[in-house]
Design a protein around this motif. Structure first.
Motif, PDB file in Angstrom:
ATOM      1  N   GLN A 270     -15.561  17.703  59.458  1.00 39.69           N
ATOM      2  CA  GLN A 270     -15.913  16.404  60.147  1.00 39.69           C
ATOM      3  C   GLN A 270     -17.242  17.241  60.418  1.00 39.69           C
ATOM      4  O   GLN A 270     -18.040  17.117  59.988  1.00 39.69           O
ATOM      5  CB  GLN A 270     -15.800  16.164  61.018  1.00 39.69           C
ATOM      6  N   ALA A 271     -16.989  18.594  60.781  1.00 38.42           N
ATOM      7  CA  ALA A 271     -18.063  19.610  61.885  1.00 38.42           C
ATOM      8  C   ALA A 271     -18.979  20.250  60.010  1.00 38.42           C
ATOM      9  O   ALA A 271     -20.183  20.190  60.103  1.00 38.42           O
ATOM     10  CB  ALA A 271     -17.570  20.619  62.141  1.00 38.42           C
ATOM     11  N   VAL A 272     -17.758  20.622  59.660  1.00 43.09           N
ATOM     12  CA  VAL A 272     -18.510  21.345  58.354  1.00 43.09           C
ATOM     13  C   VAL A 272     -19.425  20.002  57.644  1.00 43.09           C
ATOM     14  O   VAL A 272     -20.562  20.765  57.079  1.00 43.09           O
ATOM     15  CB  VAL A 272     -17.913  21.482  56.998  1.00 43.09           C
ATOM     16  N   GLY A 273     -19.487  18.526  57.136  1.00 40.75           N
ATOM     17  CA  GLY A 273     -19.112  17.581  56.831  1.00 40.75           C
ATOM     18  C   GLY A 273     -21.052  17.301  57.334  1.00 40.75           C
ATOM     19  O   GLY A 273     -22.186  17.525  56.631  1.00 40.75           O
ATOM     20  N   GLU A 274     -21.055  17.381  58.575  1.00 41.32           N
ATOM     21  CA  GLU A 274     -22.167  17.339  59.364  1.00 41.32           C
ATOM     22  C   GLU A 274     -23.397  18.290  59.108  1.00 41.32           C
ATOM     23  O   GLU A 274     -24.585  17.743  59.252  1.00 41.32           O
ATOM     24  CB  GLU A 274     -21.686  17.331  61.005  1.00 41.32           C
ATOM     25  N   VAL A 275     -22.659  19.665  59.387  1.00 45.06           N
ATOM     26  CA  VAL A 275     -23.808  20.401  58.862  1.00 45.06           C
ATOM     27  C   VAL A 275     -23.997  20.706  57.367  1.00 45.06           C
ATOM     28  O   VAL A 275     -25.606  21.456  57.271  1.00 45.06           O
ATOM     29  CB  VAL A 275     -23.581  22.055  59.642  1.00 45.06           C
ATOM     30  N   ALA A 327     -21.031  20.296  67.129  1.00 43.74           N
ATOM     31  CA  ALA A 327     -19.677  19.472  66.183  1.00 43.74           C
ATOM     32  C   ALA A 327     -18.004  19.678  66.059  1.00 43.74           C
ATOM     33  O   ALA A 327     -17.680  17.907  65.610  1.00 43.74           O
ATOM     34  CB  ALA A 327     -20.296  19.232  64.694  1.00 43.74           C
ATOM     35  N   TYR A 328     -17.801  20.240  66.132  1.00 45.75           N
ATOM     36  CA  TYR A 328     -16.447  20.759  66.320  1.00 45.75           C
ATOM     37  C   TYR A 328     -15.821  20.175  67.412  1.00 45.75           C
ATOM     38  O   TYR A 328     -14.589  19.114  67.329  1.00 45.75           O
ATOM     39  CB  TYR A 328     -16.018  21.729  65.258  1.00 45.75           C
ATOM     40  N   LEU A 329     -16.401  21.003  68.978  1.00 44.75           N
ATOM     41  CA  LEU A 329     -15.793  20.597  69.650  1.00 44.75           C
ATOM     42  C   LEU A 329     -16.000  19.085  69.860  1.00 44.75           C
ATOM     43  O   LEU A 329     -15.432  18.393  70.111  1.00 44.75           O
ATOM     44  CB  LEU A 329     -16.571  21.108  71.031  1.00 44.75           C
ATOM     45  N   ALA A 330     -17.247  18.232  69.260  1.00 44.05           N
ATOM     46  CA  ALA A 330     -17.280  16.740  69.876  1.00 44.05           C
ATOM     47  C   ALA A 330     -16.413  15.833  69.131  1.00 44.05           C
ATOM     48  O   ALA A 330     -15.312  14.849  69.094  1.00 44.05           O
ATOM     49  CB  ALA A 330     -18.535  16.064  68.667  1.00 44.05           C
ATOM     50  N   ALA A 331     -15.966  16.507  67.839  1.00 44.45           N
ATOM     51  CA  ALA A 331     -15.070  16.076  67.178  1.00 44.45           C
ATOM     52  C   ALA A 331     -13.521  15.473  66.786  1.00 44.45           C
ATOM     53  O   ALA A 331     -12.703  15.142  67.388  1.00 44.45           O
ATOM     54  CB  ALA A 331     -15.639  16.322  65.118  1.00 44.45           C
TER      55      ALA A 331
END
Length: 552
Positions: A270-275, A327-331
């Motif tokens: 998800q973090a990779v998708g967000e960035v 983004a990773y921490l939030a996900a």
């Protein structure tokens, strides 16, 4: 019995070559993906993960993040497993330390016996590490041999380099050659396939990311992430059970670790998708890189190296390091809060229903030694753990970062000492901190916590947006010359900095300078301890590495 891969950071970052770093990442996973399972299949014909110790000779209790636990009925079989696994590691991954210990026998029918055995196994692994010589003792210099062009270790052979040309053949160590084999000399190895699946992309496109990080990136970020409080959870995992019994303990522990692993992988995706989406929005969706075909979205320049349980190590292009970490921490918080195996165990223990984590991010020039960058990122990770202490009673994620311009000062203690001013007898009778780190990423933080003031991630983003705001003419509303003058004033003490601020406020107060103030007409605010803190230095450091409007 327990297995553990040690010296992981040294094994990955002994070289600065991104392809070898990716190959090292693959070899580290062999412990829980290949070597233990192959040994079990060889010594216990027909082994499958569904085996249970009540009616089978072995049971795979847990595997992931470079650690494995196995239940074994017979001590002799356990010792043969240790021999088989460690020999595989020595032959296939020279330079990686893999330990195996056989614990004391225990009564399976005695409540709590499995938990006590797991705790003893961790202590025995620690003693084994202390008693064994360093892995460097394997690579002696006598007789004199040539030096590996990549790692500096004794060379084993001359290896032809990809593309040939002027480089031709280079001396390479056994460790370097093993990493090349795992990655694939031209990117066709299994290692790249596995990393691509974790990153949610294709091997060809991830190969382009590796090339981009190796050849074209100006700045590179190293990201370390570790879960908060999980060590204490595992030490007292018996309290996470709804009742007694070793079978219940084994199944719950396995489900808990599998759940954490799944959450980590999905959070990464998800973090990779967000960035990636953020990058596409910046380029209008037109950008393509390494393996991205016409009309395809450009792969985010993020390379996962370690992704297991609550541990993450990733390398990425500098501009994406901070948005990715946030983004990773939030996900991860969100996903662990929705995982029944995780929330159920934590709920039985009386804790909150999700897991928080801490991240350390260092951004360095592309050719800065990765071993030093990894050490600095780990130090920043430990600094980010301060959030756990300052925000008690609720899982809370924190992030600490540093942009390294001076390669001669890659020591976090020295860096942070240089951002302290004043003293017990100094200006206004106390210390002043010129950085506000670590920053709190979590949303679920009580507003009455005074330490959090000015330290939310959104506070940092607001300061960054104030710094980069532009007028109708396209020029910065806050001139960089004035901001650098304020920055210099910080190191002369709060009084000097605030005097310079007072001179600028009449002219620039309505142009965003007011967003940078702490209390009143000051760049500083007071912590509950009385120490004064400012966020200007953090915002100026982060501004070139945070995309406009992103990373919230």
């Amino acid at each position: 019995m327990s297995f553990e891969a040690w010296n992981i950071t040294r094994f990955m970052f002994v070289t600065g070559k991104r392809r070898e770093i990716a190959g090292a990442s693959e070899l580290i996973t062999y412990l829980d993906r290949v070597w233990v399972r192959a040994a079990l299949e060889e010594l216990c014909g027909g082994f499958v993960e569904e085996w249970r110790i009540e009616d089978r000779p072995v049971e795979l209790l847990s595997a992931g993040a470079g650690a494995v636990r196995v239940l074994v009925r017979e001590g002799e079989l356990a010792r043969r497993l240790v021999t088989a696994v460690t020999l595989s590691a020595l032959r296939q991954a020279p330079g990686l330390d893999v330990y195996g210990v056989v614990g004391e026998a225990f009564d399976w029918d005695a409540d709590g016996a499995l938990h006590e055995a797991c705790v003893r196994g961790g202590a025995e692994l620690g003693r084994a590490r202390m008693e064994r010589p360093s892995v460097d003792a394997r690579f002696l210099r006598l007789p004199v041999v040539d030096e590996c062009a990549s790692t500096g270790l004794p060379a084993q052979a001359l290896v032809e380099q990809p593309g040939g040309g002027e480089r031709g053949f280079e001396p390479r160590s056994a460790e370097s050659r093993a990493k090349w084999l795992a990655y694939g000399r031209t990117g066709e190895g299994e290692g790249l396939n596995r990393l691509a699946s974790l990153a949610g992309t294709t091997p060809a496109r991830l190969g382009g990311v590796v090339e981009r990080l190796s050849e074209r990136a100006e700045w590179v970020g190293v990201v370390y992430v570790d879960g908060n409080g999980l060590g204490r959870v595992f030490q007292d995992f018996a309290a996470c059970l709804p009742g007694p019994g070793n079978r219940l303990y084994a199944d719950a522990l396995r489900a808990f670790q599998v759940g954490l692993q799944a959450c980590a992988q999905e959070a990464f995706a998800q973090a990779v998708g967000e960035v990636t989406a953020l990058g596409a929005s910046r380029s209008g969706g037109r950008g393509r890189a390494g393996g991205a075909g016409k009309g395809e979205r450009e792969a985010a320049p993020v390379l996962p190296l370690i992704l297991g349980g609550d541990d993450v190590i990733a390398v990425c292009e500098g501009a994406w390091a901070l948005p990715f970490a946030r983004a990773y921490l939030a996900a991860y918080e969100r996903l662990t809060g929705a995982c029944e195996a995780v929330t159920g165990a934590l709920g039985n223990r009386g804790g909150a229903g999700w897991v928080a984590a801490s991240a350390g991010v260092v951004i360095v020039k592309a050719h800065f030694p990765f071993a030093a960058a990894g050490g600095l990122a780990y130090g920043l990770l430990r600094e980010a753990k301060q959030v756990k202490r300052e925000v008690p009673g609720i899982p809370c994620s924190g992030l600490a970062f540093h942009v390294l311009y001076d390669s001669s000062g890659a020591d976090l203690g020295r860096i942070r000492a240089g951002t302290q001013t004043g003293g017990p007898d100094g200006e206004e009778g106390g210390w002043a901190a010129l950085v506000a780190q670590p920053y709190v990423v979590s949303d679920e933080v009580p507003d009455d916590n005074g330490w959090v003031r000015g330290r939310r991630w959104t506070d940092l983003l607001a300061r960054v947006e104030a710094l980069r705001a532009q007028g109708e003419d396209g020029e910065r509303r806050l001139p960089m010359s004035q901001l650098h003058d304020l920055r210099e004033g910080l190191f002369a003490g709060p009084g000097v900095a605030d005097a310079r601020l007072a001179n600028l406020l009449p002219r620039f107060g309505e142009r965003g300078l007011g967003e940078l103030t702490g209390e009143g007409c000051s760049l500083f605010w007071a912590e509950p301890s009385g120490r004064r803190v400012t966020g200007l230095l953090d915002a100026m450091a982060a501004e070139p590495f945070l995309p406009s409007g992103g990373g919230r």
